[in-house]
Every structure is written in structure tokens, then in C-alpha cells.
Motif scaffolding. Structure first.
Motif, mmCIF file in Angstrom:
data_model
loop_
_atom_site.group_PDB
_atom_site.id
_atom_site.type_symbol
_atom_site.label_atom_id
_atom_site.label_comp_id
_atom_site.label_asym_id
_atom_site.label_seq_id
_atom_site.Cartn_x
_atom_site.Cartn_y
_atom_site.Cartn_z
ATOM 1 N N LYS A 160 0.837 -1.211 0.000
ATOM 2 C CA LYS A 160 0.000 0.000 0.000
ATOM 3 C C LYS A 160 0.865 1.251 0.000
ATOM 4 O O LYS A 160 0.586 2.229 -0.695
ATOM 5 C CB LYS A 160 -0.864 0.019 1.267
ATOM 6 N N LEU A 161 1.918 1.207 0.809
ATOM 7 C CA LEU A 161 2.804 2.370 0.934
ATOM 8 C C LEU A 161 3.479 2.676 -0.402
ATOM 9 O O LEU A 161 3.511 3.827 -0.865
ATOM 10 C CB LEU A 161 3.864 2.069 2.010
ATOM 11 N N ILE A 162 3.984 1.629 -1.034
ATOM 12 C CA ILE A 162 4.710 1.845 -2.291
ATOM 13 C C ILE A 162 3.739 2.299 -3.381
ATOM 14 O O ILE A 162 4.077 3.163 -4.194
ATOM 15 C CB ILE A 162 5.522 0.589 -2.675
ATOM 16 N N THR A 163 2.534 1.758 -3.359
ATOM 17 C CA THR A 163 1.539 2.205 -4.346
ATOM 18 C C THR A 163 1.280 3.702 -4.168
ATOM 19 O O THR A 163 1.275 4.473 -5.139
ATOM 20 C CB THR A 163 0.229 1.400 -4.193
ATOM 21 N N ALA A 164 1.101 4.133 -2.919
ATOM 22 C CA ALA A 164 0.849 5.560 -2.669
ATOM 23 C C ALA A 164 2.042 6.406 -3.112
ATOM 24 O O ALA A 164 1.883 7.489 -3.685
ATOM 25 C CB ALA A 164 0.579 5.780 -1.177
ATOM 26 N N TRP A 165 3.235 5.909 -2.903
ATOM 27 C CA TRP A 165 4.454 6.628 -3.303
ATOM 28 C C TRP A 165 4.534 6.741 -4.824
ATOM 29 O O TRP A 165 4.887 7.784 -5.367
ATOM 30 C CB TRP A 165 5.669 5.888 -2.731
ATOM 31 N N ARG A 166 4.184 5.659 -5.504
ATOM 32 C CA ARG A 166 4.240 5.679 -6.981
ATOM 33 C C ARG A 166 3.224 6.672 -7.554
ATOM 34 O O ARG A 166 3.491 7.319 -8.561
ATOM 35 C CB ARG A 166 3.952 4.292 -7.554
ATOM 36 N N VAL A 167 2.075 6.774 -6.901
ATOM 37 C CA VAL A 167 1.065 7.740 -7.364
ATOM 38 C C VAL A 167 1.669 9.143 -7.296
ATOM 39 O O VAL A 167 1.578 9.932 -8.228
ATOM 40 C CB VAL A 167 -0.216 7.640 -6.501
ATOM 41 N N LEU A 168 2.361 9.403 -6.191
ATOM 42 C CA LEU A 168 2.995 10.712 -6.020
ATOM 43 C C LEU A 168 4.067 10.915 -7.089
ATOM 44 O O LEU A 168 4.157 11.968 -7.722
ATOM 45 C CB LEU A 168 3.620 10.776 -4.628
#
Ligand code: GLY
Ligand code: MN
Ligand code: MN
Length: 470
Positions: A160-168
Motif C-alpha cells: 500500500k505504501l509503495i503504491t501511494a508513493w508511486r502515485v505521487l
């Protein structure tokens, strides 16, 4: 017994009173670790650490904090998240997300520091309920150019964390890396400071006491579990929260099972016991093995094998000096074990041939040394030249030894029943001798060698008192 006499008797028996355990290091100690980690990372990094939630329905063991999370925060409750922004302005560098105070829940699972305690006790600049993490993530990511995470094996959290980071990252023009920070923390943990060494010393000393307790109980007709129970009693009564790892107490046929877990067999005269048991103290692990005969006196076969393993251990400990390479420790013990196996007629060939063919692994199937600290197999790179080959990798561990490193030295010989071409007089004979060594400027310091290790010492410690008989 009159009460004053009882009190004197109890006071004399130190194990009668459980003690509170070691004082935890103060908040500055953890802050220094965060600062040291920040110094290794780019200033525009954001570091996010996950303290995992308790497994649902787990009633078996008390929660143990993740070693990395504790090392960097001192926070030991489940289900929390720590965020560091080394480059942020003062007051925004350290944020904790924790379970908020809630007596209805706390009365079941334990007291919490809560959002206020996260700031006052753990020195967070800001703190929020852990349920608000996703909501707060965007401002925490703002301006960061690299994410360093530590997931403590919580895969769902990491994904979840990495997905949110990739969105950014997709919003910007440059690729933004997301990297595991564990290897950086591991290298910090490899060299222990004075606080850690003091705690490790206590963990080893307590484990020595536990080994003495077990040694005095071993004799034919006693169950392995009696030795295990005595050691657990000593560790917990001495202030340890738990054992450093699942105790290994194996007699006879169980002495050749490296990580024998059951400890439920009645020991017989003529057998060896391999007792690999140690205490955790203040979250730091000792790792100590002693091997001794159930009868209290070594037979000639037991003595022959024991002498080789002890000589191998001593030679290997002598190599644990500043500037040596870690595989020197492994190589020193391997050479002596191999020479011994040749001398006993258990393997054939020259030392070089036996090492090359690895025929010795039939009797010595494990490495001699690992790092020791918050975890029994502690964090820190071995700098293996060849990490893929599990037989030889310890012989290719290129890590240079420095003051403050702590490592085990644990050669062993185990001769299983029906080993091909081996006289039955050797069958089911296992010996491992393991101690915890601190590398110092003055040479190797053994933290656990007070546990009886010489044959004469062991036989003396096992001599029955007048009330016992073997
Ligand atoms: N007690 C586990 C080990 O010796 O590595
Ligand atoms: Mn070990
Ligand atoms: Mn061990």
C-alpha cells in the motif's frame, strides 16, 4: 519454618524473586540512532517504519517489538508507524502513528502510551492515531525525493505504501526511488555501543546461570524438559522477558538434531546432551550451548569428540580479533574439526581433500559463527563472496571484525545412527560448544565462557550432592 528464617532462605536463593529486568535506554539513545540513520540518507528522504499489529487471535506469546523499529524509536507497542523526515524543519522531523488510549481495549491487551505519550515519552514532534496514517501521508510525502521503508514483514502495509508513493511519483517528472532501509539499519546494529554491550553481558551472565542450573539436574532417568524448565525459570526470574530462541535440549538420538525442539525424552546413561539454550535480556539475545554426558562422566568416545570441538572453538575464538576477516573464525574451527574427523577415522583423505569434497558435512553441517544482538541471528552483512552456496558461504564471509561486534563461535560434531562405515560406538553422539564473543581492541572477550566448558569443570559441576544419586 519461622518467617524470618524463611525470608533469609528465600533471599539466599536469588531465583526466588523475579526482578524487573534491565532499565531501558533513554530517549536520547534512540534519537541518536535516528540521527545516525539520517546521516546515511539523502536529506530529502522520508523514512517510514512499520511496527506490525499483533496476529489476530494470538494468545501464545507476548508481543515482541520488531528489533529495527525498537532500535530507532524505543516504541514497543504493536500496530504503529514511525515517520522520519531528516530534512524537514524542526518540529516536523519525527512523527509517530500509534493506537490511541482506549480503556475498553487496553483492559484486554495492555496499557498504551497513546498519542500524548508518543510525544511526551517517545519525543515525537507530532503524533496521530494509527488509523489516520493514510490521511496524513500526502503532507508527509510532500517534497520528499526518496522513500526508505521498513515493513517488518507486513507485506500488505509495504504494498500500500509503495503504491501511494508511486502515485505521487507519477505526478512529477523524475523517478522517485522506494528502497528498503533495513540494510542501513543492519550495518548500524552490527557494531554495539557501551549500552548494548552492558545488556549483552547481562544476557550472557544470566544464561550462564541457567546453564549451571541445568547441568546440576542432568542424570539418567531425568526428562530433557526438566533441564529446559530450569533454564526458563532462571532466565525469567533473572529479569528476561523470554528466551532468546526456542531452547534446544537433546539427549542421545536428539543430540544430533541441530535444532531439536521437543525436550520431552527421558535421558539415559551413556548419552550426550546438547543444550543450546539462552536468555533474552532487555531485548538482547545470548546464544550459548553446552554439551555434557548424562552420566556426569565422559566416556572415551565422548571425550575424543568433545576434545576436538573444544580445540576447534578455542582456535576460532582466538581469531576474533580487530582487523581479522569473519571467515578466519570459520576456517580455524573447520580445519581442526576436519583434522579430528580424519583422526577418528570418520572421514577419509587429507584436510584439503575433505574440505574440497565437503565430506565433513556429514558430521559438521553448519557454520561456526553468526552475529549476535537484538536478534539471535543478528542483523548485519556478512559480505559473503558467494552467498548462493550454503555450504561454503561462511568460508567466504569477508566482513572485517571491528571493536564492538559480537559474534557466536559454535563448532560441533554430530554422528547420527547408521552413519555409513561408522562404528556403532560413535552413533547418536552430538557435541556443540557455543559462546558469545565481543571483539575488543584488547582481543576477543568471551561473555559466556563462565558456563563450565572444560571436561574437568563439567564433571565437577555434575557431581551429585550427597542427596542425589545417578
Ligand atoms: N541457537 C541457534 C544457533 O545456535 O544459531
Ligand atoms: Mn548460534
Ligand atoms: Mn545456539
Amino acid at each position: 519454618m519461622r518467617i524470618p528464617t524463611l525470608l533469609v532462605a528465600l533471599a539466599a536463593c536469588s531465583s526466588a524473586f523475579a526482578v524487573a529486568g534491565p532499565p531501558a535506554p533513554g530517549p536520547e539513545w534512540f534519537a541518536a540512532h535516528r540521527a545516525a540513520l539520517a546521516a546515511k540518507l539523502p536529506p530529502d528522504a522520508v523514512v517510514i517504519l512499520r511496527a506490525p499489529a499483533e496476529s489476530p487471535g494470538n494468545l501464545l506469546d507476548a508481543y515482541r517489538p520488531d528489533s529495527n523499529v525498537w532500535y530507532l524509536t524505543g516504541f514497543s507497542e504493536p500496530d504503529a508507524i514511525a515517520v522520519f523526515r531528516p530534512g524537514a524543519v524542526e518540529g516536523k522531523r519525527y512523527v509517530l502513528f500509534v493506537k490511541p488510549r482506549n480503556w475498553t481495549e487496553e483492559r484486554w491487551t495492555g496499557r498504551r502510551a497513546g498519542v500524548e505519550g508518543a510525544k511526551s515519552e517517545y519525543r515525537a514532534d507530532a503524533a496521530y492515531p494509527v488509523a489516520d496514517f493514510e490521511k496524513e501521508l500526502r503532507p508527509l510525502f510532500a517534497g520528499a525525493k526518496a522513500l526508505f521503508y521498513l515493513d517488518a514483514r507486513d507485506r500488505e502495509f509495504r504494498e500500500k505504501l509503495i503504491t501511494a508513493w508511486r502515485v505521487l511519483a507519477a505526478d512529477g517528472t523524475e523517478p522517485l526511488p522506494a528502497l528498503d532501509v533495513a540494510p542501513h539499519v543492519a550495518q548500524m546494529r552490527l557494531v554495539k555501543d557501551a549500552t548494548e554491550i552492558a545488556i549483552l553481558r547481562e544476557a550472557a551472565t544470566l544464561s550462564v546461570e541457567a546453564h549451571r542450573a541445568a547441568l546440576s539436574l542432568a542424570r539418567p532417568g531425568v526428562n530433557e524438559g526438566v533441564l529446559k524448565a530450569a533454564m526458563v525459570q532462571r532466565c525469567l526470574a533473572g529479569g528476561g522477558a523470554r528466551m532468546a530462541y526456542a531452547p534446544i535440549v537433546g539427549s542421545g538420538p536428539n543430540s544430533v538434531i541441530l535444532h531439536y525442539p521437543d525436550a520431552n525424552r527421558t535421558m539415559q546413561a551413556g548419552e550426550m546432551i546438547v543444550n543450546d539454550t539462552a536468555c533474552e535480556y532487555g531485548l538482547y539475545a545470548a546464544d550459548v550451548t553446552r554439551s555434557y554426558p548424562v552420566s556426569g562422566t565422559f566416556s572415551s568416545e565422548q571425550r575424543a569428540v568433545y576434545d576436538i570441538v573444544l580445540a576447534a572453538q578455542k582456535a576460532a575464538i582466538a581469531k576474533a580479533v580487530v582487523g581479522a576477516v569473519h571467515h578466519d573464525v570459520q576456517d580455524a574451527s573447520l580445519a581442526i574439526v576436519v583434522d579430528g574427523l580424519i583422526k577418528l577415522g570418520l572421514v577419509k583423505g587429507t584436510r584439503e581433500e575433505v574440505i574440497k569434497s565437503r565430506s565433513y558435512t556429514a558430521f559438521f553441517p553448519h557454520g561456526t559463527s553468526h552475529w549476535l544482538g537484538l536478534d539471535v541471528h543478528d542483523a548485519g552483512s556478512y559480505e559473503f563472496a558467494d552467498p548462493t552456496d550454503r555450504w561454503t558461504r561462511y568460508s567466504s564471509s569477508m566482513a572485517k571484525l571491528k571493536p564492538g561486534m559480537v559474534l557466536t563461535v559454535e563448532p560441533g560434531i554430530y554422528i547420527p545412527e547408521k552413519s555409513e562405515g561408522v562404528d556403532p560406538k560413535w552413533w547418536n553422539l552430538g557435541v556443540r560448544i557455543e559462546d558469545d564473543i565481543l571483539v575488543t581492541e584488547k582481543g576477543p572477550e568471551c561473555l559466556s565462557c563462565a558456563a563450565p566448558r572444560e571436561i574437568a569443570e563439567i564433571e565437577k559441576a555434575m557431581k551429585p550432592s550427597s542427596s542425589q544419586s545417578r
